[in-house]
Structures are given as structure tokens and as C-alpha cells.
Design a protein around this motif. Structure first.
Motif, PDB file in Angstrom:
ATOM      1  N   GLY A  31      42.434  27.532  41.429  1.00 56.01           N
ATOM      2  CA  GLY A  31      41.404  27.232  42.191  1.00 56.01           C
ATOM      3  C   GLY A  31      40.483  28.602  42.292  1.00 56.01           C
ATOM      4  O   GLY A  31      39.087  28.431  42.567  1.00 56.01           O
ATOM      5  N   SER A  32      40.984  29.883  42.286  1.00 56.56           N
ATOM      6  CA  SER A  32      40.170  31.185  42.136  1.00 56.56           C
ATOM      7  C   SER A  32      39.302  31.223  40.992  1.00 56.56           C
ATOM      8  O   SER A  32      38.041  31.679  41.281  1.00 56.56           O
ATOM      9  N   PHE A  33      39.338  30.430  40.046  1.00 56.84           N
ATOM     10  CA  PHE A  33      38.617  30.227  38.862  1.00 56.84           C
ATOM     11  C   PHE A  33      37.492  28.999  39.009  1.00 56.84           C
ATOM     12  O   PHE A  33      36.481  29.354  38.745  1.00 56.84           O
ATOM     13  N   LEU A  34      38.087  28.090  39.573  1.00 59.43           N
ATOM     14  CA  LEU A  34      37.346  26.690  39.668  1.00 59.43           C
ATOM     15  C   LEU A  34      36.226  27.025  40.618  1.00 59.43           C
ATOM     16  O   LEU A  34      34.999  26.475  40.308  1.00 59.43           O
ATOM     17  N   LYS A  39      45.212  25.385  50.743  1.00 54.30           N
ATOM     18  CA  LYS A  39      43.575  25.169  50.755  1.00 54.30           C
ATOM     19  C   LYS A  39      43.089  24.144  49.834  1.00 54.30           C
ATOM     20  O   LYS A  39      43.078  24.233  48.662  1.00 54.30           O
ATOM     21  N   THR A  40      42.059  23.381  50.324  1.00 51.12           N
ATOM     22  CA  THR A  40      41.144  22.534  49.312  1.00 51.12           C
ATOM     23  C   THR A  40      40.071  23.409  48.891  1.00 51.12           C
ATOM     24  O   THR A  40      39.367  24.188  49.314  1.00 51.12           O
ATOM     25  N   PHE A  41      40.302  23.182  47.447  1.00 51.29           N
ATOM     26  CA  PHE A  41      39.095  24.016  46.567  1.00 51.29           C
ATOM     27  C   PHE A  41      37.830  23.313  47.082  1.00 51.29           C
ATOM     28  O   PHE A  41      37.587  22.175  46.865  1.00 51.29           O
ATOM     29  N   GLN A  42      36.669  24.253  46.669  1.00 56.00           N
ATOM     30  CA  GLN A  42      35.437  23.859  46.930  1.00 56.00           C
ATOM     31  C   GLN A  42      34.741  23.509  45.562  1.00 56.00           C
ATOM     32  O   GLN A  42      34.214  24.300  44.955  1.00 56.00           O
ATOM     33  N   CYS A  43      34.869  22.372  45.120  1.00 50.24           N
ATOM     34  CA  CYS A  43      34.286  22.006  43.849  1.00 50.24           C
ATOM     35  C   CYS A  43      33.383  20.629  43.883  1.00 50.24           C
ATOM     36  O   CYS A  43      34.012  19.486  43.598  1.00 50.24           O
ATOM     37  N   GLN A  44      32.466  20.579  44.551  1.00 56.07           N
ATOM     38  CA  GLN A  44      31.680  19.410  45.116  1.00 56.07           C
ATOM     39  C   GLN A  44      31.230  18.429  43.935  1.00 56.07           C
ATOM     40  O   GLN A  44      31.311  17.372  44.034  1.00 56.07           O
ATOM     41  N   LEU A  48      47.190  18.264  42.992  1.00 54.42           N
ATOM     42  CA  LEU A  48      45.689  18.351  42.679  1.00 54.42           C
ATOM     43  C   LEU A  48      45.122  17.292  43.537  1.00 54.42           C
ATOM     44  O   LEU A  48      43.901  17.739  43.974  1.00 54.42           O
ATOM     45  N   GLY A  49      45.819  16.096  43.727  1.00 56.49           N
ATOM     46  CA  GLY A  49      44.971  15.305  44.823  1.00 56.49           C
ATOM     47  C   GLY A  49      44.615  15.883  46.143  1.00 56.49           C
ATOM     48  O   GLY A  49      43.605  15.654  46.695  1.00 56.49           O
ATOM     49  N   ARG A  50      45.582  16.674  46.695  1.00 58.07           N
ATOM     50  CA  ARG A  50      45.426  17.126  48.010  1.00 58.07           C
ATOM     51  C   ARG A  50      44.281  18.238  48.101  1.00 58.07           C
ATOM     52  O   ARG A  50      43.668  18.198  48.976  1.00 58.07           O
ATOM     53  N   ALA A 106      37.790  14.284  43.403  1.00 56.20           N
ATOM     54  CA  ALA A 106      38.040  13.987  41.970  1.00 56.20           C
ATOM     55  C   ALA A 106      39.086  12.916  41.799  1.00 56.20           C
ATOM     56  O   ALA A 106      40.029  12.885  42.360  1.00 56.20           O
ATOM     57  N   SER A 107      38.614  11.928  40.780  1.00 57.32           N
ATOM     58  CA  SER A 107      39.597  11.197  40.354  1.00 57.32           C
ATOM     59  C   SER A 107      40.441  11.943  39.153  1.00 57.32           C
ATOM     60  O   SER A 107      40.024  12.828  38.263  1.00 57.32           O
TER      61      SER A 107
END
Length: 422
Positions: A332-335, A374-379, A403-405, A410-411
Motif C-alpha cells: 500500500g505504501s508504494f501503491l 486501512k483502505t488504500f487511496q488508489c481511485q 485485498l478486497g477490504r 477494484a475488481s
């Protein structure tokens, strides 16, 4: 010295149709015939001189010379059964004569050599002779484990060179300077199992280079390998050993990159992280073998923003001994540094397909927590593709749930592909 002799097989024409077919083929312009010849092994090219008077000298002006010891039956099995000297003598005689009698009035399109250094003096001579033709493509494949030291060459012979491929070659201390000063139109450079040696730093500098591949190379100079290529569009660093690191400079044109590392060699974790930070402009990035600590951020050591990245392909990453929570935090820190990311591929990541310990007890059940980080911010991330081999210990289910949480928009597409075919 006699010309290279074609095979002594007789060519028999059994009908007038065959004769007319040969004649129609012979009526083609030289340029088209040369294109056809460029796809043939060198012995077959020379044999065409038997077809007719029209073909007698065409092989001399063929724009491609492809010398390959395997066309003369030389292989590992031949070395073991004791017939190497006889077959090498045939190859040596053919290669020497072909290069002697080939027309040198115009530049060569391509010179390829695939050979062991069974006789270094002759291999040296073939390489020098091939370079004297000022080829546009130069491909030297030394088919041995130990590296072959290139002979001294004249820089003026590289002014047409667009593609250079070297395998199992000791580049010495003069290679970097030669590449910088003598190759004004170089676009494609591929080095495999090559060694940067000498007592000074090695710098790959080129204004025109667009594609660079370094596969299993070794830098023993004690200095970092510095790559400065402002026109570079694609970079591949595949394994190898660079103890003093790699520095990338002026990579504004880079759009695609692949970095493969292993646990035992290649790069330090600090160098891996610095490399990632240098790839800020890519649209597509593939990483293999990266671990959690390389990806984890703290407030003082954040990744730069990757504004153009659309695809991130991770292969065999995050397999170190961290909990899944920490691995997802690293991911997540990279995404979150890639705000325009649209597709994430996870190939054999996060867990091993099978237990690496015979004493490990397989879990009979697992608990999937509702709140898990936490939820990742990758809109803009719309697709996560997970490729796996086997779901050992229900780890795949746990990964998909997590991943889903964390990436609810994302699909997730699941593919089962055997990693090692048996």
C-alpha cells in the motif's frame, strides 16, 4: 587460401518445372534475394552458389553474416565424445574464408557470431574482421561460462552501429568510453553474463540509446555503475551482481522498466529503493523478488510520485517472513505513490505455494476479520489480477479477503497457473 566450400551434395533437377521455378527466383532483384539469405545459416548461404551462374557470387555481398558453431555440429555432446577438434577445424576454415572473401565495399547490415573460444586467436580475428565491416547490428555470443575478453577495436567502425548484443564478454576498462564516443546512433544495447572490470568507474552514457538490457552481469570495479541515457524508453535489469550499486541519471524518457533481484545477490535493499525512486516516469513497471523492507515507507523516506504509472506487475515479491498485514502495508505504501495506477498484477506473491517446512502444521480454519488495516487511496485502480499455483494453508483466501477490504473499488481476477511445469 581457398574460398569456403559448399556442401558436396549433388543438386539434381528432375523436371522443366523445377528449372523454371529456379529461374523465376533468380530473376528477383539482389536486394530481395539478400533479404532471403539473411534468414539462412552461413553454410546454406554459401551453398546457393551452386544454383546457377546468377547465384555464384551473391553470397559475397549478403548484408548479414551469421557464424554459428552449432551449424557445424559442435555441441556439449561433441565435446564429450572426442570429435570437437575435427568439427572445430571445419568451422574455423569456413569462418576464416567467408570473412576473407566477403565483399567489403559496403557496410554490413548484421554480423553475428555464436561460438566457444576454443581457439582465442581465431575468435579474436573473426570479431575484428566482422567489426571492420561497420555493421549496423553486432551480436557476439560466447557459448561458455568464463568470459571472453574483447580484442582492441577501432572506434570508427562503430559509426553505423544501432544494436549491440554481447554475451559472456569481459568488457574491460575501455567499453564505457567506446560506447560514449564511438556509437553516435546506438539505440539498443543488450549485455548478458558480461563483466565490467578495471580499476575505474563504468559509465554507460548515450544520447541515442532507447533500449537497455543487463542480464546476469557483474560489476567488479568497486564503483557504482552509472547509466545516463536521456532517450532511454525501456530498461531491464535482470539479476547479476552490482555490489557498489547502480545509479540512473536523466531517465525522463523512460516508459517501461523491469527489475529482477534475488535474495542472494544483485543489489542491496538501499540500491533497490533508490532504483525505484529513479523510475518515477514509467507507465509500466515489473518487479521480481522485491521484499517488504524495500517497499515500506516512513514519513522521512517516502517514494516520489509516479504520475504516469498505469500497470504494476509484481512477481515473487513479499515472500519474506513478515505477516500478511505488514506485506499489505508495504504494498500500500508504494501503491499510494501511483495515483493513476489502473492495473495491479500479483504473480506468486505474498506466500509460497507450498510449505517450506515439513514440521509446519496446516491450518484447518481461518478467521477473516471485518476490519483489517486501512483502505488504500488508489481511485483509478480497477483491476487486480492474482496469479497463483496452489492455495497452501488457506493463504490465498486470506489474501483475497484483505485485498478486497483495502481496495474495495477494484475488481479481482483470479488465475491458477502452474509456476513450474513438470
Amino acid at each position: 587460401m581457398m574460398q569456403p566450400e559448399p556442401t558436396t551434395k549433388c543438386i539434381r533437377v528432375s523436371s522443366l518445372d523445377a528449372v523454371s521455378a529456379v529461374d523465376r527466383f533468380s530473376a528477383l532483384p539482389d536486394g530481395l534475394i539478400h533479404t532471403v539469405l539473411s534468414f539462412l545459416p552461413a553454410p546454406e548461404v554459401v551453398r546457393t552458389c551452386l544454383l546457377s551462374r546468377r547465384w555464384r557470387s551473391l553470397w559475397r555481398s549478403a548484408p548479414c553474416i551469421n557464424l554459428d558453431e552449432r551449424d557445424f555440429g559442435i555441441s556439449i555432446m561433441i565435446i564429450r565424445d572426442g570429435t570437437l577438434e575435427e568439427k572445430w577445424a571445419r568451422f574455423e576454415d569456413f569462418a576464416t574464408n567467408l570473412l576473407l572473401f566477403h565483399d567489403n565495399t559496403s557496410s554490413l547490415g548484421e554480423f553475428r557470431l555464436s561460438s566457444r573460444a576454443y581457439n582465442q586467436r581465431h575468435v579474436d580475428r573473426w570479431i575484428r574482421r566482422g567489426i571492420e565491416y561497420c555493421p549496423s547490428v553486432l551480436n557476439i555470443q560466447i557459448l561458455e561460462h568464463h568470459r571472453f575478453k574483447l580484442p582492441p577495436v577501432v572506434g570508427l567502425n562503430f559509426h553505423h552501429l544501432k544494436m549491440l548484443c554481447l554475451h559472456s564478454v569481459d568488457l574491460g576498462s575501455h567499453f564505457a568510453g567506446l560506447l560514449c564516443s564511438a556509437c553516435p546512433v546506438m539505440e539498443d544495447l543488450k549485455l548478458g553474463n558480461c563483466e565490467f572490470s578495471g580499476n575505474s568507474s563504468q559509465v554507460i552514457t548515450s544520447r541515442t540509446l532507447k533500449k537497455l538490457e543487463l542480464e546476469c552481469c557483474l560489476n567488479k570495479t568497486g564503483y557504482p555503475l552509472v547509466i545516463t541515457a536521456p532517450s532511454l524508453a525501456y530498461l531491464c535489469l535482470c539479476y547479476g551482481c552490482y555490489e557498489a550499486g547502480i545509479s540512473l541519471c536523466k531517465m525522463d524518457s523512460l516508459v517501461g522498466a523491469e527489475i529482477y533481484v534475488t535474495e542472494y545477490e544483485t543489489l542491496s535493499q538501499q540500491t533497490e529503493r533508490e532504483l525505484l525512486c529513479s523510475l518515477y516516469n514509467v507507465t509500466s513497471l515489473k518487479l521480481m523478488g522485491f521484499e517488504v523492507e524495500v517497499m515500506l515507507n516512513d514519513e522521512s523516506d517516502k517514494f516520489p510520485v509516479f504520475p504516469n504509472m498505469r500497470t504494476l506487475d509484481l512477481h515473487s515479491c513479499f515472500l519474506d517472513e513478515y505477516e500478511l498485514y505488514d506485506k499489505l502495508e508495504a504494498l500500500g505504501s508504494f501503491l499510494q505513490s501511483a495515483p493513476c495506477l489502473e492495473k495491479l498484477i500479483l504473480q506468486y506473491c505474498m506466500f509460497y505455494s507450498f510449505s517450506d517446512s515439513e514440521w509446519e502444521i496446516e491450518r484447518k480454519s481461518i478467521t477473516l476479520h471485518r476490519q483489517y488495516g486501512k483502505t488504500f487511496q488508489c481511485q483509478k485502480l480497477k483491476l487486480i489480477e492474482v496469479i497463483y499455483d496452489h492455495d497452501h494453508d488457506h493463504r490465498l483466501i486470506e489474501l483475497l479477503w484483505s485485498l478486497g477490504r483495502r481496495l474495495p473499488e477494484a475488481s479481482i481476477k483470479l488465475k491458477k497457473i502452474k509456476r513450474f511445469l513438470t
